[in-house]
Design a protein around this motif. Structure first.
Motif, PDB file in Angstrom:
ATOM      1  N   MET A   8       5.817   0.350   9.568  1.00 47.42           N
ATOM      2  CA  MET A   8       5.303   0.955   8.327  1.00 47.42           C
ATOM      3  C   MET A   8       5.520   2.469   8.281  1.00 47.42           C
ATOM      4  N   VAL A   9       5.493   3.117   9.445  1.00 52.05           N
ATOM      5  CA  VAL A   9       5.810   4.558   9.441  1.00 52.05           C
ATOM      6  C   VAL A   9       7.273   4.730   9.042  1.00 52.05           C
ATOM      7  N   LYS A  10       8.150   3.871   9.565  1.00 53.99           N
ATOM      8  CA  LYS A  10       9.579   3.958   9.202  1.00 53.99           C
ATOM      9  C   LYS A  10       9.754   3.684   7.711  1.00 53.99           C
ATOM     10  N   TYR A  11       8.998   2.684   7.228  1.00 58.60           N
ATOM     11  CA  TYR A  11       9.079   2.319   5.811  1.00 58.60           C
ATOM     12  C   TYR A  11       8.649   3.501   4.933  1.00 58.60           C
ATOM     13  N   ALA A  12       7.526   4.128   5.307  1.00 57.80           N
ATOM     14  CA  ALA A  12       7.021   5.277   4.533  1.00 57.80           C
ATOM     15  C   ALA A  12       8.000   6.441   4.620  1.00 57.80           C
ATOM     16  N   LYS A  13       8.613   6.586   5.780  1.00 59.74           N
ATOM     17  CA  LYS A  13       9.561   7.692   5.981  1.00 59.74           C
ATOM     18  C   LYS A  13      10.764   7.574   5.039  1.00 59.74           C
ATOM     19  N   GLY A  14      11.033   6.342   4.621  1.00 59.16           N
ATOM     20  CA  GLY A  14      12.105   6.122   3.654  1.00 59.16           C
ATOM     21  C   GLY A  14      11.797   6.797   2.316  1.00 59.16           C
ATOM     22  N   TYR A  15      10.519   7.012   2.062  1.00 60.30           N
ATOM     23  CA  TYR A  15      10.115   7.653   0.805  1.00 60.30           C
ATOM     24  C   TYR A  15       9.899   9.153   0.957  1.00 60.30           C
ATOM     25  N   ASP A  44       0.843  -1.208   0.000  1.00 64.56           N
ATOM     26  CA  ASP A  44       0.000   0.000   0.000  1.00 64.56           C
ATOM     27  C   ASP A  44       0.873   1.250   0.000  1.00 64.56           C
ATOM     28  N   ILE A  45       1.932   1.195   0.820  1.00 69.06           N
ATOM     29  CA  ILE A  45       2.795   2.377   0.939  1.00 69.06           C
ATOM     30  C   ILE A  45       3.570   2.588  -0.362  1.00 69.06           C
ATOM     31  N   ASP A  46       3.988   1.484  -0.985  1.00 72.03           N
ATOM     32  CA  ASP A  46       4.675   1.596  -2.291  1.00 72.03           C
ATOM     33  C   ASP A  46       3.756   2.293  -3.304  1.00 72.03           C
ATOM     34  N   ALA A  47       2.493   1.828  -3.355  1.00 72.45           N
ATOM     35  CA  ALA A  47       1.551   2.393  -4.333  1.00 72.45           C
ATOM     36  C   ALA A  47       1.276   3.867  -4.016  1.00 72.45           C
ATOM     37  N   ALA A  48       1.100   4.150  -2.715  1.00 68.27           N
ATOM     38  CA  ALA A  48       0.822   5.547  -2.328  1.00 68.27           C
ATOM     39  C   ALA A  48       1.978   6.441  -2.782  1.00 68.27           C
ATOM     40  N   TRP A  49       3.200   5.994  -2.530  1.00 67.88           N
ATOM     41  CA  TRP A  49       4.351   6.824  -2.906  1.00 67.88           C
ATOM     42  C   TRP A  49       4.486   6.942  -4.434  1.00 67.88           C
TER      43      TRP A  49
END
Ligand code: KIV
Ligand code: ZN
Length: 511
Positions: free
Chosen positions: A125-132, A80-85
């Protein structure tokens, strides 16, 4: 100088999820541009992983919007986070908005996850999203039915992991203003690192308290407010943007909060959304209902004529309602028409103007006086224009209370005239059936409604038609002083939208 409140608009995500409110790509982009004119701080453009169409519209909005932050929703899952980014990365100010449920009911029955695991996932997942992306919003779904100590812990940990906004949703519209005030105050007091994040609230309207709850939360310290135009959203909807903004604006003496919304764009935003979705607001809806500034009783009318503040706490102009009573008619020229359009806030290109002026002239042939609402209806009708794959050439109806209605309809498709006839249960049904024969595809009529744009015998009738094909809904809108003609136009507009999408899908498949 009062406290600054940010307005996060989720019309295109939570709003679009509500029954009958789906929009196509062109309509979503149009709406997003209007939200930019309205000067919202954040546009939640959609849920990128939800479907290919959602992904494309979030991406397109991210590319076209310059002044607002553009957010996409994502569950606390890497895909989901990949798609959002992938969709929001084109924005000048991108945001990923990730969420996970935190109430015992949701964790047990929906997620089937232990609280510890929920925290672990959220943090990961917040850390993962923060990578983007720098700007990360975290929502604890069903927060108001969650354990407060558990919520405090999860918010603390996601802020530590990099969340810049923590959202506190009343997902099922369960809380009350006093309770929510205390709830937000508790979180503000007990989340040790709360100063590193913005507090946001997102209220649903199941008990009719979404706006009151939202404002109570602002009083307790929330600085971002999530809301939708006309209050559309899941079930009973979300907190209505126009109600919150006008409450803060009208009662600035009491709240002393500021927000950057250009209130004169409120009415236009509300009408555009109704025109796109075909979902009208109730007449007595606060701020944007047709009766919101109407005075019926003699005593009230007299009072308002003497001094408007007797019965009006807001000026209609503040929300973009024109006070200009001057009507246009048969003898009005292009200049007068152009001036009126400017006054109403429409800036059309030369071609659009010529086209609109022609439609205006056609209208003055049928209608003695043309009001601002007629002009607005013409323009919003234009906004939704899509290729006229089938165009109405003419129709003939034979109908009466003692005979079966018969309609003969001639359409133009690819420069070819096609005519067919059918009987039906009344003139509109007969005309729709004749059109069905010409189009020759399977689809279902889901909804049909008719409203009068202004008063009087020669008022324009606005028809809204919704058809469904393969689970997807297409909304069409038609305008005419003849209600059968407006119905046929609305039906054709919905059919053309459906066919346009089929053509686009085919093109994509081939390329
Ligand atoms: O209502 C809700 O909880 C939501 C979240 C996804 C923010 O819409
Ligand atoms: Zn919601």
């Amino acid at each position: 100088m009062g406290k600054q409140i940010k307005i996060f608009d989720t019309t295109l995500r939570d709003g679009e999820q509500s029954p009958g409110c789906s929009m196509n790509l062109q309509e979503k982009v149009q709406m997003a541009k209007q939200l930019e004119n309205l000067k919202v701080d954040v546009i939640e453009a959609g849920f990128a992983i939800a479907s290919k169409e959602d992904f494309i519209s979030v991406k397109e909005i991210a590319k076209q919007i310059k002044d607002c932050t553009v957010a996409s929703l994502a569950r606390a899952l890497p895909k989901d986070i990949d798609a959002a980014w992938d969709a929001v990365k084109y924005a000048k100010k991108p945001r990923i908005h990730t969420f996970i449920a935190t109430s015992d009911i949701h964790m047990k029955h929906k997620l089937r996850m232990k609280p510890k695991k929920v925290i672990e996932n959220a943090v990961k997942m917040v850390k993962y999203a923060k990578g983007y992306c720098e700007d990360i919003e975290f929502s604890a779904e069903d927060a108001t039915r969650s354990n407060l100590e558990f919520l405090t812990k999860i918010y603390e940990e996601v802020i530590e992991a990099g969340a810049t906004v923590i959202n506190i949703p009343d997902t099922v519209g369960y809380t009350t203003p006093d309770e929510f005030f205390n709830f937000i105050s508790y979180i503000k007091k007990n989340v040790s690192n709360i100063h590193k994040a913005e507090i946001s609230v997102h209220c649903h309207n199941d008990l009719g308290m979404a706006v009151a709850n939202t404002i109570a939360a602002a009083k307790a310290g929330a600085t971002q407010i999530e809301c939708t135009i006309n209050g559309i959203g899941e079930r009973a909807g979300n907190a209505a943007l126009e109600e919150i903004v006008m409450a803060l604006n009208t009662r600035k003496d009491f709240f002393n909060y500021n927000c950057d919304i250009d209130t004169t764009e409120i009415m236009r935003s509300s009408k555009l959304l109704s025109a796109i979705t075909g979902v009208q607001v109730q007449p007595n809806k606060a701020i944007v209902g047709v009766n919101a500034f109407a005075h019926e009783s003699g005593i009230h009318q007299h009072g308002v004529l003497q001094e408007s503040s007797t019965y009006e706490i807001m000026k209609p102009e503040t929300i973009g309602l024109s006070q200009n009573k001057m009507v246009l008619g048969k003898h009005s020229g292009r200049h007068a028409f152009e001036d009126r359009l400017k006054e109403l806030g429409y800036n059309l290109s030369k071609d659009e103007l010529s086209n609109a002026f022609k439609q205006f002239k056609d209208l003055t042939d049928k209608k003695k006086v043309v009001y601002n609402r007629d002009i607005e209806a013409l323009i919003t009708n234009k906004v939704m224009e899509i290729p006229e794959i089938y165009k109405l050439d003419r129709f003939v109806i034979n109908s009466g209370n003692t005979i079966t209605a018969i309609a003969s309809v001639k359409l133009i498709n690819n420069n070819k005239e096609i005519e067919d006839a059918s009987n039906g249960d009344g003139p509109v049904d007969a005309a729709f059936k004749a059109i069905d024969k010409i189009v020759g595809l399977e689809y279902d009529l889901e909804d049909y409604s008719l409203n009068s744009v202004t008063e009087g015998k020669d008022a324009q009738g606005e028809a809204i038609v919704k058809i469904i094909k393969d689970g997807k809904m297409y909304t069409g809108r038609g305008l005419s002083t003849d209600i059968v003609e407006s119905s046929i136009k609305a039906y054709l507009s919905a059919i053309n939208k459906m066919l346009h999408e089929i053509v686009l899908e085919d093109e994509k498949r081939i390329s």
